[in-house]
Design a protein around this motif. Sequence first.
Motif, PDB file in Angstrom:
ATOM      1  N   ILE A 186       0.868  -1.172   0.000  1.00  0.00           N
ATOM      2  CA  ILE A 186       0.000   0.000   0.000  1.00  0.00           C
ATOM      3  C   ILE A 186       0.907   1.226   0.000  1.00  0.00           C
ATOM      4  CG2 ILE A 186      -1.711   1.298   1.328  1.00  0.00           C
ATOM      5  CD1 ILE A 186      -2.731  -1.395   2.387  1.00  0.00           C
ATOM      6  N   SER A 187       0.929   1.919  -1.109  1.00  0.00           N
ATOM      7  CA  SER A 187       1.768   3.105  -1.285  1.00  0.00           C
ATOM      8  C   SER A 187       0.834   4.231  -1.674  1.00  0.00           C
ATOM      9  CB  SER A 187       2.814   2.824  -2.379  1.00  0.00           C
ATOM     10  OG  SER A 187       3.524   3.995  -2.728  1.00  0.00           O
ATOM     11  N   ALA A 188       0.548   5.130  -0.716  1.00  0.00           N
ATOM     12  CA  ALA A 188      -0.556   6.068  -0.907  1.00  0.00           C
ATOM     13  C   ALA A 188      -0.164   7.483  -0.526  1.00  0.00           C
ATOM     14  CB  ALA A 188      -1.769   5.632  -0.087  1.00  0.00           C
ATOM     15  N   SER A 189      -0.352   8.413  -1.461  1.00  0.00           N
ATOM     16  CA  SER A 189       0.013   9.809  -1.237  1.00  0.00           C
ATOM     17  C   SER A 189      -1.234  10.677  -1.132  1.00  0.00           C
ATOM     18  CB  SER A 189       0.888  10.302  -2.395  1.00  0.00           C
ATOM     19  OG  SER A 189       1.251  11.656  -2.216  1.00  0.00           O
ATOM     20  N   GLY A 190      -1.183  11.638  -0.218  1.00  0.00           N
ATOM     21  CA  GLY A 190      -2.266  12.610  -0.128  1.00  0.00           C
ATOM     22  C   GLY A 190      -3.607  11.967   0.140  1.00  0.00           C
ATOM     23  N   LEU A 191      -4.595  12.332  -0.674  1.00  0.00           N
ATOM     24  CA  LEU A 191      -5.955  11.857  -0.450  1.00  0.00           C
ATOM     25  C   LEU A 191      -6.084  10.348  -0.606  1.00  0.00           C
ATOM     26  CD1 LEU A 191      -7.218  11.289  -3.547  1.00  0.00           C
ATOM     27  CD2 LEU A 191      -7.278  13.771  -3.554  1.00  0.00           C
ATOM     28  N   ASN A 192      -5.198   9.724  -1.375  1.00  0.00           N
ATOM     29  CA  ASN A 192      -5.277   8.269  -1.518  1.00  0.00           C
ATOM     30  C   ASN A 192      -4.970   7.548  -0.211  1.00  0.00           C
ATOM     31  OD1 ASN A 192      -6.032   8.318  -4.187  1.00  0.00           O
ATOM     32  ND2 ASN A 192      -3.966   8.030  -4.989  1.00  0.00           N
ATOM     33  N   ALA A 193      -4.186   8.169   0.651  1.00  0.00           N
ATOM     34  CA  ALA A 193      -3.868   7.561   1.938  1.00  0.00           C
ATOM     35  C   ALA A 193      -5.086   7.511   2.852  1.00  0.00           C
ATOM     36  CB  ALA A 193      -2.732   8.319   2.616  1.00  0.00           C
ATOM     37  N   ASP A 197       4.564  18.248  -0.444  1.00  0.00           N
ATOM     38  CA  ASP A 197       3.460  19.005   0.142  1.00  0.00           C
ATOM     39  C   ASP A 197       2.373  18.109   0.719  1.00  0.00           C
ATOM     40  OD1 ASP A 197       4.653  21.412  -0.635  1.00  0.00           O
ATOM     41  OD2 ASP A 197       3.749  21.274  -2.639  1.00  0.00           O
ATOM     42  N   GLU A 198       2.553  16.782   0.629  1.00  0.00           N
ATOM     43  CA  GLU A 198       1.497  15.872   1.050  1.00  0.00           C
ATOM     44  C   GLU A 198       2.041  14.785   1.974  1.00  0.00           C
ATOM     45  OE1 GLU A 198      -1.723  15.817  -2.581  1.00  0.00           O
ATOM     46  OE2 GLU A 198      -0.079  14.364  -2.652  1.00  0.00           O
ATOM     47  N   MET A 199       1.120  14.230   2.753  1.00  0.00           N
ATOM     48  CA  MET A 199       1.454  13.060   3.563  1.00  0.00           C
ATOM     49  C   MET A 199       1.617  11.860   2.635  1.00  0.00           C
ATOM     50  SD  MET A 199       0.863  13.878   6.995  1.00  0.00           S
ATOM     51  CE  MET A 199      -0.268  12.998   8.019  1.00  0.00           C
ATOM     52  N   TYR A 200       2.445  10.929   3.051  1.00  0.00           N
ATOM     53  CA  TYR A 200       2.639   9.691   2.297  1.00  0.00           C
ATOM     54  C   TYR A 200       2.601   8.521   3.271  1.00  0.00           C
ATOM     55  CZ  TYR A 200       4.995   5.953  -0.302  1.00  0.00           C
ATOM     56  OH  TYR A 200       5.311   4.758  -0.890  1.00  0.00           O
ATOM     57  N   HIS A 210       5.914  13.040   6.060  1.00  0.00           N
ATOM     58  CA  HIS A 210       5.650  14.306   5.364  1.00  0.00           C
ATOM     59  C   HIS A 210       6.991  15.021   5.235  1.00  0.00           C
ATOM     60  CE1 HIS A 210       4.020  18.126   4.161  1.00  0.00           C
ATOM     61  NE2 HIS A 210       2.777  17.748   4.339  1.00  0.00           N
ATOM     62  N   TRP A 211       7.367  15.371   3.994  1.00  0.00           N
ATOM     63  CA  TRP A 211       8.694  15.960   3.770  1.00  0.00           C
ATOM     64  C   TRP A 211       8.673  17.485   3.744  1.00  0.00           C
ATOM     65  CZ3 TRP A 211       6.864  11.960   0.481  1.00  0.00           C
ATOM     66  CH2 TRP A 211       7.417  10.704   0.751  1.00  0.00           C
ATOM     67  N   GLU A 248      -8.203  14.123   1.936  1.00  0.00           N
ATOM     68  CA  GLU A 248      -7.026  14.926   2.280  1.00  0.00           C
ATOM     69  C   GLU A 248      -5.788  14.086   2.599  1.00  0.00           C
ATOM     70  OE1 GLU A 248      -7.630  18.072   5.064  1.00  0.00           O
ATOM     71  OE2 GLU A 248      -9.726  18.367   4.453  1.00  0.00           O
ATOM     72  N   PHE A 249      -5.870  13.239   3.633  1.00  0.00           N
ATOM     73  CA  PHE A 249      -4.691  12.492   4.041  1.00  0.00           C
ATOM     74  C   PHE A 249      -5.112  11.295   4.882  1.00  0.00           C
ATOM     75  CE2 PHE A 249      -5.413  15.601   7.412  1.00  0.00           C
ATOM     76  CZ  PHE A 249      -5.296  14.850   8.568  1.00  0.00           C
TER      77      PHE A 249
END
Length: 716
Positions: free
Chosen positions: A461-468, A486-489, A509-510, A605-606
Amino acid sequence: MSPCLSYEASATAQTGGKAWKKRLPNNSTLSPVYSSPASGDPMAQAYWQCYPWLVLLCACAWSYPAPMYLGREDVRNCSTNPPHLPVTAVNTTMRLAALRQQMKTWNLSAYIIPDTDAHMSEYIGKHDKRRDWISGFTGSAGTAVVTMTKAAVWTDSRYWTQAERQMDCNWVLHKEVGISPIVKWILAEVPDGENVGFDPFLFSVDSWEYYDRGLQDSNRHLLSVTTNLVDEAWGSERPPVPSQPIYALPKEFTGGTWQEKVSAVRSSMQHHAKTPTGVLLSALDETAWLFNLRSSDIPYNPFFYSYALLTNSSIRLFVNKSRFSLETLQYLNTNCTLPMCVQLEDYSQIRDSVKAYASGNVKILVGVSYTTYGVYEVIPKEKLVTDTYSPVMLIKAVKNSQEQALMKASHVRDAVAVIQYLVWLEKNVPKGTVDEFSGAEYIDELRRKENFSSGPSFETISASGLNAALAHYSPTKELHRKLSTDEMYLVDSGGQYWDGTTDITRTVHWGTPTAYQKEAYTRVLMGNIDLSRLVFPAATSGRVVEAFARRALWEVGLNYGHGTGHGIGNFLCVHEWPVGFQYNNIAMAKGMFTSIEPGYYQDGEFGIRLEDVALVVEAKTKYPGNYLTFELVSFVPYDRNLIDVRLLSPEQLQYLNRYYQTIRETVGPELQRRQLREEFAWLEQHTEPLSAGAPHTTSLTSLWVASALAILSWSS
């Protein structure tokens, strides 16, 4: 791994007969499926039976995020003339015609096609994906029913969009779960006096009982057909049954010989209240564990198709004999018939052999959670001894000292791979060169390079931003998002190694996270810490302590809609039943491994999840007593950029710093041994003790300056 089951999923799984494996999404709801226990609806009865736990522990979230539907223009529209079908839709007209011809031969008006195999496996092989083939829909959860004029699929909200993309207009999608709505539809579509067919090898004992009860007084007849009609329609196009070699694990990777394990199971039978003369093993991890054998028949699981019938004086293994080498045959002592010799019988003979054994003066112990109706129905009721789980399930749930050491060793190497991945992400995400799919491929590749690797333990499960925010999301080559500073991962991944199975989730989050994101992350971390450091009486059920993982979230009105953890095996299932925190898990005992994985998901969102694998160990208490606690065996630090230290209690902060010191002492030497200097510098930076006061924030620039200095000091 991905969140294990929610409360509703527990009830669904109980009534659907697939035990814990059916995990429902965050936007499932309790109504209108569960109306009243007096209604006779098994779903309702399962719900109300465990309602007190729902109220007392609030183990299920009461509101779930709605699914994110990407690319809705790519779904079918059957209301137009002609219908609009996306290129991903599968033409099933000929497939349905072939199946209906088979149904006509058997005088059936309806045929039920579940999504499982003959062993109630979580993952199933290609040749067992009958529902996928007949409907075109490839989601992991869902049941199909075909009549002579209609075809329908029932699945949960994780897969609604996928089903609309993959199914043609021969099919109706029902956005419901559980057996009750399927039975209701059958009653409406099948006339009185007609037959509803099913393959008994694809129905658990529980699921058969619920279907049978639903149709009992309706003058429709539930008919067991041992010839699978989808297989007949599929014909030569059906993928072949796997034929890879079945091999014995080297003894250094087992917790004991198969002879020792057989003796333990026989001892358990002798001490059973009803003293059964034999035990039937149907789950694939049962035979793999018992005989220390492995293969690759099932995706992500090192299993082979088999059954076993273990008696006081004989051992029968039902399997494709041609898959054994001469060396493995000798290993199993197959050339004799003594009590410690394994007699090989053909896999297809299980039903006839059990029936023949049951004709004698015997009592057969069956764990109904993984036994199908196909073998259950041939055992006379007076000769049945039923438990929820077989003795093998209960014995292998508790790891001995050797198995514990093996599991810990696998997690150290796994931590190296995850740290390499996180370092790689920090360097490459700012360049804009990483997406969810390429990231998933890379971490899988890193694990494959580790010693004793046998591939991933589940789909990453590799999910960025809203997909997480979609707890079960996994990217594809065609559908994925680019990772951004700019997004959570969120990355939830694991590996299969000869010495253990791993499963870990980290969220990072970077850039500059919002105050809300930091608070949510910190409270998830607090829940992880609170449960991990908890001291509790021995033999306490996981459901009793599960609320500790949610308390920090509840305090501010947040929650998550999935379970808090699941058992995990030694080079076996990544979701090993019956350990965990659900209402139907067994009590915690020293030597069990479980995941601890609280989370939080903000729709659109995250998403946040922090998952570690923990060993149940004896707790050292001030006063004498039999108490337990958890020892983490996952060794990857959390994201400092997302921790608001001001929210942590002194006890939580002390625990976190102690855990970080353990990571340094455990993984640091391995990184140094491999001369992974960049990764070692990263580890040192990310495990520096946290102090109370202002929240800790670290920019990418300062991290890499510190890393460079550490590397220079090392080389000097």
